[in-house]
Write a protein that holds these residues in place. Structure first.
Motif, PDB file in Angstrom:
ATOM      1  N   ASP A 168      -7.299   1.334 -10.714  1.00 38.62           N
ATOM      2  CA  ASP A 168      -6.219   1.988 -11.440  1.00 38.62           C
ATOM      3  C   ASP A 168      -5.718   3.195 -10.646  1.00 38.62           C
ATOM      4  N   GLY A 170      -3.907   5.417 -11.622  1.00 38.78           N
ATOM      5  CA  GLY A 170      -3.997   6.592 -12.498  1.00 38.78           C
ATOM      6  C   GLY A 170      -5.299   7.339 -12.292  1.00 38.78           C
ATOM      7  N   GLN A 171      -6.387   6.596 -12.028  1.00 38.27           N
ATOM      8  CA  GLN A 171      -7.682   7.250 -11.786  1.00 38.27           C
ATOM      9  C   GLN A 171      -7.634   8.074 -10.507  1.00 38.27           C
ATOM     10  N   GLU A 173      -4.962   9.345  -9.120  1.00 39.29           N
ATOM     11  CA  GLU A 173      -4.086  10.509  -9.331  1.00 39.29           C
ATOM     12  C   GLU A 173      -4.775  11.565 -10.196  1.00 39.29           C
ATOM     13  N   ALA A 174      -5.481  11.095 -11.230  1.00 34.22           N
ATOM     14  CA  ALA A 174      -6.192  12.050 -12.094  1.00 34.22           C
ATOM     15  C   ALA A 174      -7.231  12.820 -11.275  1.00 34.22           C
ATOM     16  N   ALA A 175      -7.954  12.090 -10.421  1.00 34.80           N
ATOM     17  CA  ALA A 175      -8.973  12.740  -9.587  1.00 34.80           C
ATOM     18  C   ALA A 175      -8.331  13.761  -8.660  1.00 34.80           C
ATOM     19  N   SER A 176      -7.196  13.402  -8.111  1.00 30.67           N
ATOM     20  CA  SER A 176      -6.507  14.287  -7.177  1.00 30.67           C
ATOM     21  C   SER A 176      -6.037  15.559  -7.872  1.00 30.67           C
ATOM     22  N   VAL A 177      -5.450  15.391  -9.061  1.00 25.77           N
ATOM     23  CA  VAL A 177      -4.981  16.566  -9.811  1.00 25.77           C
ATOM     24  C   VAL A 177      -6.150  17.464 -10.195  1.00 25.77           C
ATOM     25  N   LEU A 178      -7.299  16.852 -10.468  1.00 25.65           N
ATOM     26  CA  LEU A 178      -8.474  17.641 -10.870  1.00 25.65           C
ATOM     27  C   LEU A 178      -9.080  18.416  -9.702  1.00 25.65           C
ATOM     28  N   ALA A 180      -9.911  16.859  -6.503  1.00 28.13           N
ATOM     29  CA  ALA A 180     -10.686  16.063  -5.545  1.00 28.13           C
ATOM     30  C   ALA A 180      -9.845  15.755  -4.299  1.00 28.13           C
TER      31      ALA A 180
ATOM     32  N   PHE B  74       2.820  14.174  -6.818  1.00 23.86           N
ATOM     33  CA  PHE B  74       2.806  12.762  -6.422  1.00 23.86           C
ATOM     34  C   PHE B  74       4.164  12.291  -5.930  1.00 23.86           C
ATOM     35  N   PRO B  94      -1.658  17.602  -4.411  1.00 26.83           N
ATOM     36  CA  PRO B  94      -2.017  17.705  -5.841  1.00 26.83           C
ATOM     37  C   PRO B  94      -3.316  18.473  -6.087  1.00 26.83           C
ATOM     38  N   ALA B 107      -7.128   6.724 -17.770  1.00 27.09           N
ATOM     39  CA  ALA B 107      -7.578   6.860 -16.374  1.00 27.09           C
ATOM     40  C   ALA B 107      -8.945   7.512 -16.266  1.00 27.09           C
ATOM     41  N   PHE B 109     -12.910   7.472 -15.375  1.00 26.07           N
ATOM     42  CA  PHE B 109     -13.655   6.757 -14.343  1.00 26.07           C
ATOM     43  C   PHE B 109     -14.691   5.872 -15.037  1.00 26.07           C
ATOM     44  N   PHE B 120     -16.121  16.037 -13.500  1.00 24.24           N
ATOM     45  CA  PHE B 120     -15.614  15.604 -12.194  1.00 24.24           C
ATOM     46  C   PHE B 120     -14.794  16.692 -11.482  1.00 24.24           C
ATOM     47  N   GLY B 121     -13.828  17.237 -12.192  1.00 19.29           N
ATOM     48  CA  GLY B 121     -12.938  18.226 -11.575  1.00 19.29           C
ATOM     49  C   GLY B 121     -13.688  19.482 -11.148  1.00 19.29           C
ATOM     50  N   ALA B 124     -15.604  18.733  -8.087  1.00 22.29           N
ATOM     51  CA  ALA B 124     -14.669  18.633  -6.954  1.00 22.29           C
ATOM     52  C   ALA B 124     -14.271  20.013  -6.464  1.00 22.29           C
TER      53      ALA B 124
END
Lengths: 271, 382
Positions: A168, A170-171, A173-178, A180, B74, B94, B107, B109, B120-121, B124
């Motif tokens: 997905d 979305g996963q 992108e969500a990780a990136s925004v958080l 990672a 994005f 991002p 979304a 995990f 997670f965040g 990270a």
């Protein structure tokens, strides 16, 4: 004809083409040249240096080649699936065509490129006025490994691309925004989703490289004897059929074990 | 990366002081987005104040999600700059923007437990173990999911998964929370509950700035301090939610936000007096409603909401029109009527009906107050 009798034709065909020859090999493995039962020869071959060397070579080459395939397949898969660039689809299909090519073709190409009289050595000898070819890795274990990595990486890449297409976005992108970064996303989001594909592709590579014959024979590296090559040598060159069959039985057991692992992983992947 | 925390108390009886901080404003400065020659977002200039919920609504392809994705990083703007607080984030990836995001399909995990999803965040961003434990606990409590920390996402319902996704976004104390159609995948009942919970969440976290993209006007009207209505890659209208609903600045806004009745009228008198009421003529009827700068003789539209039309008149409902009854749809607590008024279909939502309705095809009067009526320019396209 009642439905249950439809099993007869395929079963008969299997028995004739697969199980009967297999049974003959197993029988031959326990029978000496005079036709007498001989189990001691089995034990002798198992402890013989030529067999152990071939077994070690086979395992070394197949494990190294599989590891190489996993690394190359993973890197290529990540690039093709997640780094948008024009022509990525064409590249993926081009890599796919490797599956259709005979294995010795790559070996032949490698000989032209990296062989003693290949382009690389000829170029280096010309430029540096050398008397002997400086690059000799092709005629070693690592030459075989490189050729096998080149030939079998698509077998890892294909299931990986299928698995990546199911991740997905979305996963990611969500990780990136958080917060990672890309490496963490690959490690903690993408790879866990691709583990079954890696196991399936890896075990298939292991299976194919354990049984690889053409590449090893074509390269003809001195001292690099694998189990399939040893079977060929014992049966065809030395006419030692019992020894050849003993090694074949061990090779078959090894292959079936790896095949079981592959089916298990493929089942987990949903293949 | 350090991420500022936001202010406010939590929702579900957790120590309020644990979730604090200050949200940031978001500034779009002539931001445009194009894919090749196709412009999907025309130069957009817009501000979201700290602690404000701005809802971007509009039909599919109107550019609302593109604008959100540009804030998230994005989508790279073809021109313009985006600032969050004092930081120009246009060129930042991002993961350096200090945001939280919740999307339609959650979304989460799937291979991580709820607590690991929420952590997670923070992991990270290299947070301390003790801080991670504390934040995970607080964030899950905030969304009422404390008892689900050890579960996997597949063991949760859609509504529970969305709560975890919100907790995951809140755990990093984002400067701005981006919500991209967060409730679209939920069924109607759960969606209503979640809208109320998000409203409650923001009441208790008043410092949190939220950009909320949705195509659902009810979500926007319930939650947003301000609404931006998008159409064809442009902002059709933007303003405080109640103001936009009561006095839509153009036809598209009036129709998209609340499906208003729009009757073509001719201005008889411009807006005057302390209430700014103008008078307009519809056939023989002269109707009063909030005006702008219309002049006598101008052709315009009279906007009246279906629920503001009454079947009975009184001292307040001084505007009166007559229509022909076409359809009646009883829906339990509401009855929807459709009348034809001078060739324009007019919808009425009535909670109470007279003892007997006239036959279909009969003439029927409708009454409404000038305060619920406004004039909307016909010629302004969003």
């Amino acid at each position: 004809m009642p439905g249950r009798f439809w099993i007869v034709p395929p079963a008969a065909l299997l028995a004739l083409l697969f199980f009967y020859p297999l049974a003959l090999i197993v029988q031959q493995a326990f029978t000496d040249d005079s036709g007498m039962a001989n189990v001691a020869e089995f034990a002798r071959v198992l402890h013989a240096r030529f067999f152990l060397n071939a077994l070690i070579n086979t395992i070394t080459i197949s494990v190294a080649a599989t590891a190489g395939c996993l690394v190359v397949g993973l890197v290529l898969g990540l690039i093709l699936a997640f780094v948008p660039f024009p022509g990525s689809g064409v590249i993926a299909r081009l890599i796919d065509t490797f599956i259709a090519l005979p294995t010795f073709l790559v070996t032949l190409a490698f000989t032209f490129l990296y062989g003693s009289a290949g382009m690389l050595n000829a170029g280096l000898m010309e430029v540096f006025s050398l008397q002997a070819p400086p690059v000799n890795f092709l005629y070693s274990t690592w030459g075989v490994v490189l050729a096998e990595v080149t030939v079998y990486s698509p077998f890892v890449l294909r299931p990986l691309l299928a698995a990546f297409s199911l991740v997905d976005r979305g996963q990611i992108e969500a990780a990136s925004v958080l917060g990672a970064r890309p490496f963490r996303i690959v490690r903690q989001v993408i790879l866990p989703a691709a583990v079954p594909a890696l196991i399936a592709g890896g075990s298939l590579c292991l299976l194919l490289t354990v049984n690889e014959f053409g590449i090893v024979l074509f390269i003809g590296a001195k001292g690099v004897i694998t189990l399939p090559l040893l079977i060929y040598s014992k049966a065809i060159q030395e006419s030692a059929y019992q020894v050849a069959c003993i090694i074949a039985v061990i090779n078959i057991a090894l292959s079936l074990g790896l095949f079981g692992l592959y089916r298990f992983a493929a089942g987990r992947l949903g293949a | 990366m350090s991420v500022p925390a936001f202010t406010g108390s939590n929702v579900m009886d957790v120590d309020a002081a644990k979730i604090r901080g200050a949200g940031s404003n978001v500034h779009f400065d002539k931001v445009s987005v194009a894919y090749g020659a196709h412009v999907v977002l025309h130069p957009l200039t817009l501000d979201i104040a700290p602690g404000e919920i701005l809802a971007m609504i509009g039909p599919s392809g109107s550019g609302k999600t593109t604008a959100l994705r540009a804030v998230a990083g994005f989508v790279r703007p073809a021109s313009g700059r985006i600032r969050i607080g004092a930081t120009d984030v246009t060129d930042l990836p991002p993961y350096e923007r200090g945001l939280g995001m919740v999307v339609q399909n959650y979304a989460l995990f799937p291979h991580m437990r709820v607590e690991d999803n929420v952590a997670f965040g923070l992991r990270a961003q290299g947070a301390d173990k003790s801080l991670i434990g504390e934040r995970v606990k607080d964030s899950l409590a905030t969304v009422g999911m404390s008892g689900f920390a050890k579960r996997y996402p597949r063991e949760l319902s859609g509504g529970q998964q969305q709560r975890v996704a919100i907790a995951r976004a809140l755990a990093v104390r984002p400067r701005v929370l981006l919500l991209d159609e967060p409730l679209s995948a939920l069924d109607a009942q759960i969606r209503r509950n979640m809208v109320e919970e998000i409203a409650k969440l923001h009441r208790d976290l008043p410092g949190l700035t939220i950009l909320y993209v949705t195509h659902d006007q009810t979500e926007a009207l319930t939650l947003a301090d301000k609404i931006a209505i998008m159409r064809d890659g442009r902002v059709s209208s933007h303003g405080p939610t109640i103001e936009l609903y009561r006095r839509p600045p153009n036809r598209f806004t009036a129709e998209f936000l609340g499906r208003a009745n729009l009757l073509p009228v001719t201005v008889a008198e411009g807006a005057d007096g302390p209430k700014g009421l103008a008078k307009a003529r519809l056939g023989d009827a002269v109707l009063a409603g909030a005006g702008r700068s219309e002049k006598p003789g101008d052709k315009t539209l009279l906007c009246i909401r279906p629920q503001h039309l009454s079947l009975t008149g009184d001292a307040e409902h001084t505007n009166r029109i007559v229509g022909t009854l076409k359809e009646v749809h009883w829906q339990g607590e509401l009855t929807h009527l459709v009348l034809d008024v001078d060739g324009t279909p007019v919808r009425v939502s009535a909670t109470r009906l007279p003892m007997s309705l006239p036959e279909r095809g009969s003439a029927m009067p409708l009454f409404f107050t000038p305060g619920d009526t406004s004039l909307v320019p016909e010629d302004v396209r969003g």
